[in-house]
Design a protein around this motif. Structure first.
Motif, PDB file in Angstrom:
ATOM      1  N   SER A  71       0.873  -1.200  -0.048  1.00 27.81           N
ATOM      2  CA  SER A  71      -0.048  -0.158   0.130  1.00 27.81           C
ATOM      3  C   SER A  71       0.708   1.200   0.055  1.00 27.81           C
ATOM      4  CB  SER A  71      -0.779   0.020   1.274  1.00 27.81           C
ATOM      5  OG  SER A  71      -1.501   1.262   1.295  1.00 27.81           O
ATOM      6  N   PRO A  72       0.455   2.099  -0.689  1.00 29.18           N
ATOM      7  CA  PRO A  72       0.958   3.739  -0.811  1.00 29.18           C
ATOM      8  C   PRO A  72       1.015   4.424   0.561  1.00 29.18           C
ATOM      9  CG  PRO A  72      -0.667   3.839  -2.301  1.00 29.18           C
ATOM     10  CD  PRO A  72      -0.610   2.166  -1.618  1.00 29.18           C
ATOM     11  N   TYR A  73      -0.070   3.917   1.395  1.00 27.85           N
ATOM     12  CA  TYR A  73      -0.088   4.440   2.696  1.00 27.85           C
ATOM     13  C   TYR A  73      -0.033   3.503   3.955  1.00 27.85           C
ATOM     14  CZ  TYR A  73      -3.045   6.735  -1.036  1.00 27.85           C
ATOM     15  OH  TYR A  73      -3.369   7.513  -1.999  1.00 27.85           O
ATOM     16  N   PRO A  74       0.333   3.996   5.179  1.00 28.06           N
ATOM     17  CA  PRO A  74       0.290   3.098   6.195  1.00 28.06           C
ATOM     18  C   PRO A  74      -0.971   2.715   6.769  1.00 28.06           C
ATOM     19  CG  PRO A  74       0.851   5.317   6.848  1.00 28.06           C
ATOM     20  CD  PRO A  74       0.835   5.384   5.450  1.00 28.06           C
ATOM     21  N   LEU A  75      -1.367   1.542   6.544  1.00 35.06           N
ATOM     22  CA  LEU A  75      -2.816   1.125   7.117  1.00 35.06           C
ATOM     23  C   LEU A  75      -2.659   0.496   8.361  1.00 35.06           C
ATOM     24  CD1 LEU A  75      -3.659  -0.699   3.714  1.00 35.06           C
ATOM     25  CD2 LEU A  75      -4.335   1.560   4.446  1.00 35.06           C
ATOM     26  N   SER A  76      -3.838   1.108   9.417  1.00 34.47           N
ATOM     27  CA  SER A  76      -4.067   0.801  10.769  1.00 34.47           C
ATOM     28  C   SER A  76      -5.096   0.127  11.070  1.00 34.47           C
ATOM     29  CB  SER A  76      -3.770   2.129  11.704  1.00 34.47           C
ATOM     30  OG  SER A  76      -2.709   2.805  11.447  1.00 34.47           O
ATOM     31  N   ALA A  77      -6.191   0.136  10.236  1.00 35.10           N
ATOM     32  CA  ALA A  77      -7.397  -0.746  10.716  1.00 35.10           C
ATOM     33  C   ALA A  77      -8.189  -1.063   9.510  1.00 35.10           C
ATOM     34  CB  ALA A  77      -8.337   0.392  11.617  1.00 35.10           C
TER      35      ALA A  77
ATOM     36  N   PHE B 128      -8.123   1.819   6.458  1.00 38.62           N
ATOM     37  CA  PHE B 128      -8.153   3.062   7.154  1.00 38.62           C
ATOM     38  C   PHE B 128      -6.691   3.231   7.651  1.00 38.62           C
ATOM     39  CE2 PHE B 128     -12.220   1.503   8.111  1.00 38.62           C
ATOM     40  CZ  PHE B 128     -13.075   2.707   7.622  1.00 38.62           C
ATOM     41  N   PRO B 129      -6.138   4.493   7.433  1.00 40.06           N
ATOM     42  CA  PRO B 129      -5.042   4.831   7.974  1.00 40.06           C
ATOM     43  C   PRO B 129      -4.861   5.343   9.230  1.00 40.06           C
ATOM     44  CG  PRO B 129      -6.182   6.891   6.670  1.00 40.06           C
ATOM     45  CD  PRO B 129      -7.034   5.636   6.747  1.00 40.06           C
TER      46      PRO B 129
ATOM     47  N   ALA C 276     -11.974   5.944   5.023  1.00 45.54           N
ATOM     48  CA  ALA C 276     -11.280   4.943   4.361  1.00 45.54           C
ATOM     49  C   ALA C 276     -10.447   5.572   3.188  1.00 45.54           C
ATOM     50  CB  ALA C 276     -12.194   3.863   3.861  1.00 45.54           C
ATOM     51  N   VAL C 277      -9.247   4.991   2.880  1.00 42.36           N
ATOM     52  CA  VAL C 277      -8.217   5.279   1.722  1.00 42.36           C
ATOM     53  C   VAL C 277      -8.476   4.274   0.613  1.00 42.36           C
ATOM     54  CG1 VAL C 277      -7.178   6.795   3.055  1.00 42.36           C
ATOM     55  CG2 VAL C 277      -6.370   4.566   2.943  1.00 42.36           C
ATOM     56  N   GLY C 278      -8.910   2.987   1.090  1.00 43.73           N
ATOM     57  CA  GLY C 278      -9.027   1.907   0.195  1.00 43.73           C
ATOM     58  C   GLY C 278      -9.985   0.774   0.617  1.00 43.73           C
ATOM     59  N   GLN C 279     -10.254  -0.070  -0.185  1.00 45.86           N
ATOM     60  CA  GLN C 279     -11.049  -1.151  -0.025  1.00 45.86           C
ATOM     61  C   GLN C 279     -10.464  -2.605  -0.576  1.00 45.86           C
ATOM     62  OE1 GLN C 279     -14.870  -1.047  -1.387  1.00 45.86           O
ATOM     63  NE2 GLN C 279     -14.445  -0.049  -3.326  1.00 45.86           N
ATOM     64  N   ILE C 280     -10.629  -3.629  -0.062  1.00 51.11           N
ATOM     65  CA  ILE C 280     -10.379  -4.941  -0.541  1.00 51.11           C
ATOM     66  C   ILE C 280     -11.786  -5.443  -0.845  1.00 51.11           C
ATOM     67  CG2 ILE C 280      -9.469  -7.189  -0.273  1.00 51.11           C
ATOM     68  CD1 ILE C 280      -7.383  -6.066   1.703  1.00 51.11           C
ATOM     69  N   ILE C 281     -12.077  -6.031  -2.305  1.00 53.36           N
ATOM     70  CA  ILE C 281     -13.249  -6.557  -2.515  1.00 53.36           C
ATOM     71  C   ILE C 281     -12.858  -7.858  -2.640  1.00 53.36           C
ATOM     72  CG2 ILE C 281     -14.951  -6.891  -4.127  1.00 53.36           C
ATOM     73  CD1 ILE C 281     -14.161  -4.001  -5.195  1.00 53.36           C
ATOM     74  N   VAL C 282     -13.741  -8.980  -1.970  1.00 52.99           N
ATOM     75  CA  VAL C 282     -13.346 -10.267  -1.890  1.00 52.99           C
ATOM     76  C   VAL C 282     -14.653 -10.927  -2.220  1.00 52.99           C
ATOM     77  CG1 VAL C 282     -12.920 -12.329  -0.143  1.00 52.99           C
ATOM     78  CG2 VAL C 282     -12.152 -10.199   0.230  1.00 52.99           C
ATOM     79  N   LYS C 283     -14.359 -11.782  -3.465  1.00 46.74           N
ATOM     80  CA  LYS C 283     -15.558 -12.451  -4.147  1.00 46.74           C
ATOM     81  C   LYS C 283     -14.986 -13.893  -3.944  1.00 46.74           C
ATOM     82  CE  LYS C 283     -16.416  -9.018  -7.601  1.00 46.74           C
ATOM     83  NZ  LYS C 283     -16.470  -8.609  -8.999  1.00 46.74           N
ATOM     84  N   PHE C 284     -16.291 -14.830  -3.502  1.00 47.57           N
ATOM     85  CA  PHE C 284     -15.960 -16.233  -3.127  1.00 47.57           C
ATOM     86  C   PHE C 284     -17.118 -17.143  -3.658  1.00 47.57           C
ATOM     87  CE2 PHE C 284     -16.654 -14.213   0.725  1.00 47.57           C
ATOM     88  CZ  PHE C 284     -17.347 -15.211   1.384  1.00 47.57           C
ATOM     89  N   GLY C 285     -16.979 -18.004  -3.936  1.00 49.76           N
ATOM     90  CA  GLY C 285     -18.217 -19.052  -4.179  1.00 49.76           C
ATOM     91  C   GLY C 285     -18.680 -19.654  -3.017  1.00 49.76           C
ATOM     92  N   PHE C 286     -19.783 -20.190  -2.973  1.00 50.41           N
ATOM     93  CA  PHE C 286     -20.491 -21.005  -1.840  1.00 50.41           C
ATOM     94  C   PHE C 286     -19.650 -21.844  -1.142  1.00 50.41           C
ATOM     95  CE2 PHE C 286     -24.969 -19.885  -3.857  1.00 50.41           C
ATOM     96  CZ  PHE C 286     -24.628 -18.517  -3.584  1.00 50.41           C
ATOM     97  N   ASP C 287     -18.797 -22.646  -2.121  1.00 52.43           N
ATOM     98  CA  ASP C 287     -18.032 -23.445  -1.420  1.00 52.43           C
ATOM     99  C   ASP C 287     -16.915 -23.084  -0.319  1.00 52.43           C
ATOM    100  OD1 ASP C 287     -16.135 -22.604  -3.058  1.00 52.43           O
ATOM    101  OD2 ASP C 287     -15.922 -24.176  -4.381  1.00 52.43           O
TER     102      ASP C 287
END
Length: 83
Positions: A18-24, A44-45, A55-66
């Motif tokens: 990340s180009p930013y320090p992330l704390s939370a 969050f920084p 928030a400065v960014g997000q992670i989008i997690v996509k996963f199947g039902f398995d």
């Protein structure tokens, strides 16, 4: 929630830079789309964020039902630039 909890060990092993320090991190939304679950984790920084707009960014997690790690897609999206 149970299926997402199965993915926690896998997510803990993912390394991203990340180009930013992330704390939370916090879960922003979790929805079901056809055969997928989509979870947004906000980054969050600061240690104790009060608002989603901090928030400065997000992670989008996509996963199947398995819930198998090989069926997981991660996307990192920076929402704004810090000054």
């Amino acid at each position: 929630v149970k299926m997402f909890n199965k993915l926690i060990p896998y997510l803990n092993e993912v390394v991203f830079y990340s180009p930013y320090p992330l704390s939370a991190i916090s879960i922003g939304a979790a929805i079901r789309r056809e055969t997928l679950f989509v979870v947004r984790l906000f980054l969050f920084p600061l240690f104790n964020p009060k608002y989603q707009s901090q928030a400065v960014g997000q992670i989008i997690v996509k996963f199947g039902f398995d819930g198998k790690p090989e069926n997981v897609e991660l996307t990192l999206d920076f929402l704004k630039l810090m000054s």
